[in-house]
Scaffold this motif. Sequence first.
Motif, PDB file in Angstrom:
ATOM      1  N   CYS A 161      -6.405 -95.699  22.666  1.00 19.54           N
ATOM      2  CA  CYS A 161      -7.153 -94.723  21.883  1.00 19.54           C
ATOM      3  C   CYS A 161      -6.230 -94.084  20.856  1.00 19.54           C
ATOM      4  O   CYS A 161      -4.996 -94.231  20.920  1.00 19.54           O
ATOM      5  N   VAL A 162      -6.814 -93.388  19.916  1.00 24.36           N
ATOM      6  CA  VAL A 162      -6.063 -92.579  18.960  1.00 24.36           C
ATOM      7  C   VAL A 162      -6.319 -91.120  19.304  1.00 24.36           C
ATOM      8  O   VAL A 162      -7.474 -90.685  19.401  1.00 24.36           O
ATOM      9  N   LEU A 163      -5.241 -90.366  19.516  1.00 25.77           N
ATOM     10  CA  LEU A 163      -5.302 -88.943  19.824  1.00 25.77           C
ATOM     11  C   LEU A 163      -5.012 -88.161  18.557  1.00 25.77           C
ATOM     12  O   LEU A 163      -3.957 -88.328  17.946  1.00 25.77           O
ATOM     13  N   SER A 164      -5.952 -87.314  18.132  1.00 24.70           N
ATOM     14  CA  SER A 164      -5.765 -86.493  16.941  1.00 24.70           C
ATOM     15  C   SER A 164      -5.625 -85.036  17.349  1.00 24.70           C
ATOM     16  O   SER A 164      -6.388 -84.543  18.192  1.00 24.70           O
ATOM     17  N   THR A 165      -4.647 -84.366  16.744  1.00 23.03           N
ATOM     18  CA  THR A 165      -4.383 -82.958  17.037  1.00 23.03           C
ATOM     19  C   THR A 165      -4.175 -82.206  15.732  1.00 23.03           C
ATOM     20  O   THR A 165      -4.009 -82.798  14.666  1.00 23.03           O
ATOM     21  N   THR A 192      -1.887 -81.915  10.616  1.00 24.96           N
ATOM     22  CA  THR A 192      -2.581 -82.749  11.592  1.00 24.96           C
ATOM     23  C   THR A 192      -1.683 -83.890  12.043  1.00 24.96           C
ATOM     24  O   THR A 192      -0.677 -84.203  11.415  1.00 24.96           O
ATOM     25  N   ASP A 193      -2.087 -84.528  13.158  1.00 21.57           N
ATOM     26  CA  ASP A 193      -1.332 -85.672  13.664  1.00 21.57           C
ATOM     27  C   ASP A 193      -2.305 -86.636  14.329  1.00 21.57           C
ATOM     28  O   ASP A 193      -3.222 -86.220  15.036  1.00 21.57           O
ATOM     29  N   GLY A 194      -2.116 -87.912  14.093  1.00 24.43           N
ATOM     30  CA  GLY A 194      -2.869 -88.953  14.776  1.00 24.43           C
ATOM     31  C   GLY A 194      -1.894 -89.854  15.502  1.00 24.43           C
ATOM     32  O   GLY A 194      -0.980 -90.408  14.886  1.00 24.43           O
ATOM     33  N   SER A 195      -2.045 -89.981  16.807  1.00 19.59           N
ATOM     34  CA  SER A 195      -1.064 -90.700  17.620  1.00 19.59           C
ATOM     35  C   SER A 195      -1.741 -91.814  18.415  1.00 19.59           C
ATOM     36  O   SER A 195      -2.697 -91.558  19.156  1.00 19.59           O
TER      37      SER A 195
END
Length: 201
Positions: free
Chosen positions: A44-48, A54-57
């Motif tokens: 999955c992609v975790l967005s914070t 912002t960050d997409g991991s």
Amino acid sequence: MSGFVEDIAALEALYGTPGEASLIKVARQMTPMYRAWIMASRFCVLSTVGPEGTDGSPRGDAGPVVRELDAQTLAMPDWRGNNRMDSLRNIVVDGRVSLMFMVPGSNNVVRVNGTARVSVEDALLASFEQDGQHPRSVIVIKIAEIYSQCARALIRSETWSGADESAGLPSVGDMLAEAKQGFDGAGYDADWGTRAKTTMW
């Protein structure tokens, strides 16, 4: 550049009314169907979001990428990475998160929005043991909404076509050598396979 949409009313006038399916699909907790889908996802992609932006991991695991603790709570182990902690820093300051779950071969995506906290509870860490290793923390996500995403984006991009389109792409070593003069990018790439094997968990 011009022609930007400046307010919600203009945006809604441009796109019109959402269809019924896009509204009724939203659940506030795990359901049997969403549970089956999310438990099949190893990536999955975790967005914070945080004060620095912002960050997409990308997040992946050998089995389900998250575990269900209860119908409204998911847990995601934070396995070894580069120690930048961008996602974790954001979560500690601003708990809002989004997750986008994918399953190879399916053009659909399942999305979760909610809030998260970073747990270091010993029993929770130990429950994720892999090859004798424990994650240093676990991201605990409280679900606000779950919904499916239509397949158009993955169909358009032919994401699961099976074609290898990586030929000619710069390696991470190439990117690092570009970022810092004198960095041994070739050596970094040559060592990566061994380094990954010994630091996977």
